[in-house]
Design a protein around this motif. Structure first.
Motif, short mmCIF file in Angstrom:
data_model
loop_
_atom_site.label_atom_id
_atom_site.label_comp_id
_atom_site.label_asym_id
_atom_site.label_seq_id
_atom_site.Cartn_x
_atom_site.Cartn_y
_atom_site.Cartn_z
N ASP A 64 0.84 -1.21 0.00
CA ASP A 64 0.00 0.00 0.00
C ASP A 64 0.87 1.25 0.00
O ASP A 64 0.67 2.18 -0.79
CB ASP A 64 -0.91 0.02 1.24
CG ASP A 64 -2.14 -0.83 1.05
OD1 ASP A 64 -2.43 -1.21 -0.10
OD2 ASP A 64 -2.82 -1.13 2.05
N GLN A 65 1.83 1.29 0.93
CA GLN A 65 2.67 2.48 1.04
C GLN A 65 3.62 2.59 -0.15
O GLN A 65 3.84 3.69 -0.67
CB GLN A 65 3.47 2.45 2.34
CG GLN A 65 4.26 3.73 2.58
CD GLN A 65 5.06 3.70 3.85
OE1 GLN A 65 6.29 3.60 3.82
NE2 GLN A 65 4.38 3.80 4.98
N LEU A 66 4.17 1.47 -0.58
CA LEU A 66 5.12 1.51 -1.69
C LEU A 66 4.46 2.04 -2.95
O LEU A 66 5.09 2.75 -3.75
CB LEU A 66 5.70 0.11 -1.93
CG LEU A 66 6.76 -0.01 -3.03
CD1 LEU A 66 7.92 0.92 -2.77
CD2 LEU A 66 7.24 -1.46 -3.13
N PRO A 114 15.59 7.55 -3.35
CA PRO A 114 16.03 6.15 -3.33
C PRO A 114 15.12 5.26 -2.49
O PRO A 114 14.51 5.71 -1.52
CB PRO A 114 17.43 6.23 -2.71
CG PRO A 114 17.91 7.62 -3.00
CD PRO A 114 16.68 8.48 -2.93
N ILE A 115 15.03 4.01 -2.89
CA ILE A 115 14.27 2.99 -2.16
C ILE A 115 15.21 1.85 -1.82
O ILE A 115 15.98 1.40 -2.69
CB ILE A 115 13.09 2.46 -3.01
CG1 ILE A 115 12.09 3.59 -3.29
CG2 ILE A 115 12.39 1.31 -2.30
CD1 ILE A 115 10.99 3.18 -4.26
N LEU A 116 15.19 1.40 -0.57
CA LEU A 116 16.03 0.29 -0.13
C LEU A 116 15.14 -0.91 0.16
O LEU A 116 14.23 -0.83 0.99
CB LEU A 116 16.81 0.68 1.12
CG LEU A 116 17.70 -0.41 1.74
CD1 LEU A 116 18.78 -0.85 0.76
CD2 LEU A 116 18.33 0.08 3.05
N ASP A 174 27.07 7.51 5.76
CA ASP A 174 26.38 8.58 5.03
C ASP A 174 25.60 8.03 3.84
O ASP A 174 24.52 8.51 3.51
CB ASP A 174 27.35 9.68 4.58
CG ASP A 174 28.60 9.14 3.89
OD1 ASP A 174 28.68 7.91 3.66
OD2 ASP A 174 29.51 9.94 3.58
N LEU A 175 26.12 6.98 3.19
CA LEU A 175 25.39 6.38 2.07
C LEU A 175 24.13 5.67 2.58
O LEU A 175 23.06 5.79 1.98
CB LEU A 175 26.28 5.40 1.31
CG LEU A 175 25.61 4.68 0.15
CD1 LEU A 175 25.06 5.66 -0.88
CD2 LEU A 175 26.59 3.70 -0.52
N LEU A 176 24.26 4.96 3.69
CA LEU A 176 23.09 4.29 4.25
C LEU A 176 22.01 5.30 4.62
O LEU A 176 20.82 5.08 4.35
CB LEU A 176 23.48 3.47 5.48
CG LEU A 176 22.32 2.75 6.19
CD1 LEU A 176 21.58 1.82 5.23
CD2 LEU A 176 22.82 2.00 7.41
N ALA A 177 22.42 6.42 5.23
CA ALA A 177 21.45 7.45 5.60
C ALA A 177 20.73 8.00 4.38
O ALA A 177 19.56 8.37 4.45
CB ALA A 177 22.15 8.58 6.36
N ARG A 178 21.43 8.02 3.23
CA ARG A 178 20.84 8.58 2.02
C ARG A 178 19.90 7.62 1.31
O ARG A 178 18.91 8.05 0.70
CB ARG A 178 21.96 9.00 1.04
CG ARG A 178 21.46 9.77 -0.18
CD ARG A 178 20.90 11.12 0.23
NE ARG A 178 20.32 11.83 -0.90
CZ ARG A 178 19.07 11.68 -1.33
NH1 ARG A 178 18.25 10.82 -0.71
NH2 ARG A 178 18.61 12.37 -2.35
N ILE A 179 20.17 6.31 1.40
CA ILE A 179 19.38 5.38 0.60
C ILE A 179 18.24 4.72 1.38
O ILE A 179 17.43 4.02 0.79
CB ILE A 179 20.26 4.26 0.00
CG1 ILE A 179 20.85 3.36 1.10
CG2 ILE A 179 21.34 4.86 -0.90
CD1 ILE A 179 21.63 2.18 0.56
N ASP A 180 18.16 4.94 2.69
CA ASP A 180 17.09 4.28 3.42
C ASP A 180 15.96 5.21 3.81
O ASP A 180 15.26 4.99 4.78
CB ASP A 180 17.63 3.54 4.66
CG ASP A 180 17.95 4.47 5.81
OD1 ASP A 180 18.06 5.71 5.57
OD2 ASP A 180 18.07 3.99 6.95
N TRP A 212 13.25 5.47 2.12
CA TRP A 212 12.13 4.53 1.99
C TRP A 212 12.72 3.14 2.04
O TRP A 212 13.32 2.66 1.07
CB TRP A 212 11.38 4.74 0.67
CG TRP A 212 10.79 6.10 0.52
CD1 TRP A 212 11.18 7.08 -0.34
CD2 TRP A 212 9.70 6.65 1.27
NE1 TRP A 212 10.40 8.20 -0.18
CE2 TRP A 212 9.49 7.96 0.80
CE3 TRP A 212 8.89 6.15 2.29
CZ2 TRP A 212 8.50 8.78 1.32
CZ3 TRP A 212 7.89 6.97 2.81
CH2 TRP A 212 7.70 8.26 2.33
N CYS A 213 12.58 2.47 3.17
CA CYS A 213 13.19 1.15 3.38
C CYS A 213 12.07 0.13 3.62
O CYS A 213 11.23 0.33 4.51
CB CYS A 213 14.15 1.18 4.56
SG CYS A 213 14.98 -0.39 4.85
#
Length: 539
Positions: free
Chosen positions: A195-197, A207-209, A343-349, A351-352
């Motif tokens: 639903d949310q996705l 980005p979406i993880l 910093d990359l993890l913070a940017r790509i998550d 929407w996790c």
């Protein structure tokens, strides 16, 4: 309640001269106050420096045709009535300064007069709630008619329009079905995630993880996200996919960011790289946790600034793409040990989404079996089904503790494909199901000395984790209890989730429950840590 209307003096349609002949012509603002079934108690009339005289005349004429209507004139200087930013800002300032009282007044926003820019701005301000009312649009009478003309009240709460609401629901359902691959699902957590996705796909390009165990369907979901965004015209480019586990050394830099001729031995021509290829589209990086730290740093800049430098180049190139990343690793743990950039993890998550394993979605097994059979039929041209006894036997085994489904939907796909291929006359028999069960048992039997985590043998499961000697000192009853706890922990992302599975009935009798504490007490009794269970019991 009193009815208050807002209208901008129309320099063309409201301007019909000063002689009595003007009464023979339709004037939108005046006609607004002439309808017997819409009584305007107060008219808020907006005008600028060029229409002051017209506003005065319009006010007098409204008072003449509707003495009960109070007219208040407001000077607003649009400067350039066709400049969107200027008009919107002036009307916004007016809306913010106006003292609305929705408890005793209802408001109508007239969108027939004024420039098209002003009409659009009134619509946007009403939609955003700055003008807390409904839109009203007026029209001229039919030729030869002496009526005040027509009007239509438009409520921007679309849920009040049955046909529009139905159309939105249909679009929403289609989006959900697209993301699910057309498979009906019953798992509540999975459905909420979809639903949310679906909303994120339509409204965001961030980005979406996608996380979750191997075989849970991350690659397939990424493809469906792309297809949905493409269908809704949110993307124009192509989907570019790569498994980062296949990228190593200079080849990783070259594959992702491209290279210039001569950048390294063997680089005989230029290469644009996957990031550039994904311009205007979507880049799916599966197993992103396998990327090296240098590649991670360049990827972060490419996401944030839309630029990067190809290997061996001295000039930057640009690429605007949406990123979807997939991983079966705990990236937060990878950050702690220095294998993944924080910093990359913070940017790509931003929407996790964690995709549950097949065991966690066991209620969705039936529709997925049907999907696999339909897929086989479309590829082979042969329709295959189970006979009744065979289906019952397969379903019983599939739901049992023996069925670990360690490779998740890949295991299911392989299992159905094998049985369908061997089925004579398009029917899977009980014997073929029994043969397949033995194949699956053999597959899930761990060949490296440990055991399949969902084994029916509690002693083997416990000894695989704490050793044979320690297991021998535990009563068989306690072994069975510990084995059940280990199985629940292995298929859960936290002790709280495992506790909800283990204590699903007793927790209902408690006013408050601490499921994770109950699990921890059992594990502590045998010197077992939750974090060790997944590492030491094979997926």
């Amino acid at each position: 309640m009193k009815t208050v209307a807002f209208s901008i003096v129309g320099s063309v349609m409201d301007n019909r001269g000063r002689d009595e002949g003007r009464w023979e012509r339709w004037r939108p603002t005046v006609s607004l106050c002439q309808h017997d079934d819409v009584i305007i108690d107060r008219l808020e009339l907006l005008y600028d420096n060029h229409t002051a005289t017209l506003a005065e005349q319009t006010s007098e004429d409204v008072s003449r045709v509707s003495p009960e209507t109070e007219v208040r004139c407001h000077r607003v200087n649009f400067r350039d009535a066709w400049d969107f930013e200027s008009v919107y800002g002036i009307l916004l300032d007016f809306a913010r300064s106006y003292r609305f009282d929705t408890e005793v007044e209802q408001y109508l926003i007239h969108i027939t007069t004024g420039t098209h820019v002003a009409q659009i701005c009134l619509y946007l301000l009403t939609e955003a709630g700055y003008l807390p009312g409904k839109l009203i649009q007026t029209g001229p009478p039919r030729r030869g008619s002496k009526t005040a003309g027509t009007y239509q009240v438009i409520d921007l709460d679309l849920s009040k329009y049955d046909q529009i609401a139905s159309r939105f629901r249909k679009e929403h359902d289609e989006g959900q079905a697209w993301l699910k691959g057309g498979i009906e699902t019953a798992n509540a957590d999975f459905n909420r995630m979809i639903d949310q996705l679906e909303l994120v796909c339509i409204r965001s390009n961030e980005p979406i993880l996608l996380t979750g165990p191997t075989g849970a369907g991350k690659s397939q979901l990424a493809q469906r996200v792309y297809a949905l965004k493409k269908q809704r015209a949110k993307l124009s480019g192509e989907l570019v996919s790569v498994n980062c586990a296949t990228l190593r050394g200079d080849g990783a830099m070259s594959a992702l960011f491209g290279h210039r001729k001569g950048a390294f031995t063997g680089a005989v021509t230029d290469r644009i790289g996957l990031l550039k290829k994904a311009h205007g589209g979507m880049l799916f990086l599966d197993e992103i946790g396998e990327l090296g730290l240098d590649e991670q740093a360049m990827l972060l800049r490419a996401i944030e600034e839309k630029v990067f430098t190809p290997f061996g180049a001295d000039k930057e190139v640009s690429s605007d793409f949406q990123l979807i990343a997939g991983t079966n690793k705990d990236l937060a743990s990878e950050v702690r040990v220095g294998r993944f950039r924080e910093d990359l993890l913070a940017r790509i998550d931003l929407w996790c989404y964690r995709l549950p394993s097949l065991r966690e979605r066991i209620e969705d097994l039936v529709p997925n079996i049907e999907f696999e059979l339909e897929t086989f039929a479309s590829k082979s041209g042969s329709l295959v089904t189970f006979n009744k006894d065979a289906r019952e036997r397969y379903m019983t085994f599939s739901h049992s503790a023996e069925a670990s489904w360690s490779a998740n939907f890949r295991d299911l796909n392989a299992s159905i494909t094998r049985m369908a291929t061997l089925a004579d006359g398009g029917r899977i028999t009980s014997q073929q199901v029994q043969d397949e069960i033995e194949r699956l048992r053999a597959k899930w039997r761990n060949v490296d000395g440990s055991i399949a985590p969902a084994s029916h043998d509690p002693q083997r499961l416990v000894s695989a984790l704490i050793g044979e000697e320690a297991c021998g000192n535990i009563d068989l009853f306690d072994q069975a209890t510990l084995a059940a706890v280990l199985q629940a922990c292995r298929s859960s992302s936290s002790m709280a989730e495992a506790g909800r599975k283990l204590f699903s009935q007793s927790r209902k009798q408690k006013s408050s429950s601490n499921d994770s504490h109950r699990v921890k007490q059992i594990l502590d009794r045998y010197g077992v840590r939750f974090a060790d269970i997944r590492d030491r019991l094979r997926d």
